[in-house]
Design a protein around this motif. Structure first.
Motif, mmCIF file in Angstrom:
data_model
loop_
_atom_site.group_PDB
_atom_site.id
_atom_site.type_symbol
_atom_site.label_atom_id
_atom_site.label_comp_id
_atom_site.label_asym_id
_atom_site.label_seq_id
_atom_site.Cartn_x
_atom_site.Cartn_y
_atom_site.Cartn_z
ATOM 1 N N LYS A 131 0.869 -1.187 0.000
ATOM 2 C CA LYS A 131 0.000 0.000 0.000
ATOM 3 C C LYS A 131 0.898 1.227 0.000
ATOM 4 C CE LYS A 131 -3.751 -2.206 2.617
ATOM 5 N NZ LYS A 131 -4.519 -2.183 3.881
ATOM 6 N N ASP A 132 0.341 2.369 -0.373
ATOM 7 C CA ASP A 132 1.131 3.601 -0.409
ATOM 8 C C ASP A 132 1.755 3.878 0.949
ATOM 9 O OD1 ASP A 132 0.472 3.979 -3.033
ATOM 10 O OD2 ASP A 132 -1.124 5.439 -2.639
ATOM 11 N N GLN A 133 2.973 4.425 0.930
ATOM 12 C CA GLN A 133 3.624 4.787 2.187
ATOM 13 C C GLN A 133 2.806 5.838 2.921
ATOM 14 O OE1 GLN A 133 8.286 4.266 0.821
ATOM 15 N NE2 GLN A 133 7.716 6.000 2.060
ATOM 16 N N PRO A 134 2.613 5.648 4.216
ATOM 17 C CA PRO A 134 1.876 6.659 4.993
ATOM 18 C C PRO A 134 2.691 7.928 5.140
ATOM 19 C CG PRO A 134 2.784 4.968 6.436
ATOM 20 C CD PRO A 134 3.055 4.517 5.030
ATOM 21 N N ALA A 135 2.025 9.008 5.482
ATOM 22 C CA ALA A 135 2.704 10.299 5.630
ATOM 23 C C ALA A 135 3.684 10.276 6.795
ATOM 24 C CB ALA A 135 1.674 11.411 5.827
ATOM 25 N N ASN A 136 3.362 9.474 7.829
ATOM 26 C CA ASN A 136 4.304 9.387 8.956
ATOM 27 C C ASN A 136 5.285 8.246 8.685
ATOM 28 O OD1 ASN A 136 2.417 7.384 9.213
ATOM 29 N ND2 ASN A 136 2.002 7.719 11.379
ATOM 30 N N ASP A 137 5.578 7.415 9.662
ATOM 31 C CA ASP A 137 6.596 6.376 9.506
ATOM 32 C C ASP A 137 6.028 5.113 8.863
ATOM 33 O OD1 ASP A 137 8.823 4.808 9.700
ATOM 34 O OD2 ASP A 137 8.895 4.750 11.880
ATOM 35 N N PRO A 138 6.613 4.635 7.750
ATOM 36 C CA PRO A 138 6.149 3.387 7.124
ATOM 37 C C PRO A 138 6.429 2.131 7.947
ATOM 38 C CG PRO A 138 7.368 4.734 5.551
ATOM 39 C CD PRO A 138 7.616 5.314 6.913
ATOM 40 N N VAL A 139 7.383 2.195 8.893
ATOM 41 C CA VAL A 139 7.720 1.005 9.678
ATOM 42 C C VAL A 139 6.652 0.807 10.758
ATOM 43 C CG1 VAL A 139 9.462 -0.171 11.066
ATOM 44 C CG2 VAL A 139 10.175 1.401 9.255
ATOM 45 N N GLN A 140 5.929 -0.307 10.664
ATOM 46 C CA GLN A 140 4.775 -0.524 11.533
ATOM 47 C C GLN A 140 5.090 -1.291 12.805
ATOM 48 O OE1 GLN A 140 1.948 -2.478 8.926
ATOM 49 N NE2 GLN A 140 1.238 -0.534 8.091
ATOM 50 N N LYS A 141 5.859 -2.371 12.675
ATOM 51 C CA LYS A 141 6.114 -3.172 13.872
ATOM 52 C C LYS A 141 7.364 -4.032 13.719
ATOM 53 C CE LYS A 141 3.067 -7.016 12.498
ATOM 54 N NZ LYS A 141 1.863 -7.786 12.823
ATOM 55 N N VAL A 142 7.912 -4.409 14.875
ATOM 56 C CA VAL A 142 9.010 -5.369 14.984
ATOM 57 C C VAL A 142 8.440 -6.577 15.708
ATOM 58 C CG1 VAL A 142 11.284 -5.839 15.939
ATOM 59 C CG2 VAL A 142 10.707 -3.529 15.231
ATOM 60 N N CYS A 143 8.704 -7.784 15.189
ATOM 61 C CA CYS A 143 8.181 -8.991 15.820
ATOM 62 C C CYS A 143 9.325 -9.812 16.411
ATOM 63 C CB CYS A 143 7.399 -9.827 14.805
ATOM 64 S SG CYS A 143 6.624 -11.290 15.538
ATOM 65 N N LEU A 144 9.206 -10.127 17.704
ATOM 66 C CA LEU A 144 10.203 -10.933 18.402
ATOM 67 C C LEU A 144 9.575 -12.240 18.867
ATOM 68 C CD1 LEU A 144 11.920 -8.245 20.698
ATOM 69 C CD2 LEU A 144 12.630 -9.009 18.410
ATOM 70 N N GLY A 145 10.334 -13.323 18.769
ATOM 71 C CA GLY A 145 9.868 -14.613 19.248
ATOM 72 C C GLY A 145 10.077 -14.741 20.751
ATOM 73 N N VAL A 146 9.102 -15.316 21.452
ATOM 74 C CA VAL A 146 9.215 -15.530 22.903
ATOM 75 C C VAL A 146 8.795 -16.953 23.233
ATOM 76 C CG1 VAL A 146 8.826 -13.093 23.449
ATOM 77 C CG2 VAL A 146 6.868 -14.654 23.384
#
Length: 299
Positions: A131-146
């Protein structure tokens, strides 16, 4: 804890040139700053036990004041790292990145509706929302295994002050963050032990400098692991920052840095791109190893 903010994730890289191509040409990120160091970091920013020459390159879609970015650390002479199951991926929204990967022939796979997965050199996984890059930060989340979702969620919320934004029982995930408009942290129960390999990364957050001693004291009181007690870190020609490095129940490294000095340190350097290219051109280690018929070390 609204004053706290997500800053970056640290990736160890063995091939700077291929890595630069991925972040610049595929993801479409900018080189925000590049720094060279002659000896290892006091807070093991470049990993342990490397005490030789190394470099740090910050890459992202915009200034570190309001974007979650990647910190790429390169240890001269180390060509590859073993990837574990600790970092499960970064998700970012950019149809341009999807288009770039296809145009450049960079391996990319569709894994859902408007969702693709690709890998940076070293095997680090990136999920690209088409999808188009948002006006703010395109990085949405970091996923870590637990290994135990309930235990980890308790640590990150009760001790580190994050708020739970979403739970998914079916996927065994919890999404959390300090504010809704920052990059989020997703924890996923992997049903077994977390292996950090030798590529183990580190997630960084900032907080007001005055909170650092209290954070350290809380961890001591709760018998939680402190990897690096409060320490000052120098960067040549830039601000000195103070950090505390923690480890969660699965050994994920967590850096908290004093926000005021970090904002000075992390000002975007217009020469960042040039400095990285210069460092790569001057790094003759690949040629040296090839000439002597030897391979770079694998960590």
């Amino acid at each position: 804890m609204a004053l706290r903010r997500a800053l970056h994730f640290v990736f160890k890289v063995g091939d700077r040139r291929k890595t630069a191509t991925f972040y610049r040409d595929v993801l479409g990120m900018k080189i925000l700053r590049h720094e060279e160091f002659e000896e290892g970091c006091k807070a093991t920013c470049n990993g342990y036990p490397y005490d030789g020459k190394w470099s740090k390159t910050m890459v992202g879609y915009g200034p570190e004041d309001d974007h979650f970015v990647a910190e790429l650390t390169y240890n001269y002479g180390v060509g590859e790292y073993h990837l574990g199951n600790d970092i499960l991926g970064l998700t970012l929204q950019s149809s341009q990145a999807v288009s770039n990967a296809k145009r450049l022939g960079w391996p990319i796979t569709e894994v859902g509706e408007a969702l693709y997965v690709t890998e940076a050199p070293g095997g680090y996984r990136f999920y690209l929302v088409d999808k188009d890059q948002p006006a703010n930060d395109p990085v949405q989340k970091v996923c870590l295994g637990v290994s135990d979702l309930q235990t980890s969620a308790h640590y990150w919320t009760t001790l580190l002050g994050m708020k739970i934004l979403e739970k998914n029982e079916e996927k065994k995930t919890v999404l959390m963050g300090y504010t809704d408009n920052q990059c989020k942290l997703e924890l996923r129960d992997i049903g077994g032990a977390v292996d950090h390999g030798t590529a183990f990364g580190r997630i960084a957050f900032s907080c007001p400098r005055e909170q650092l001693p209290g954070l350290e004291a809380l961890m001591k009181k709760e018998n939680q692991k402190i990897l690096t007690p409060l320490v000052s870190l120098d960067t040549p020609g830039k601000a000195t920052v103070e950090v505390v490095i923690l480890a969660d129940p699965d050994g994920h490294e967590i850096c908290f840095v004093g926000d005021e000095a970090f904002r000075q340190l992390s000002v975007m350097d217009p020469k960042g791109n040039e400095l990285l290219d210069k460092a790569m051109d001057e790094d003759k280690s690949d040629e040296w190893f090839a000439k002597h018929n030897r391979q770079k070390a694998a960590a």
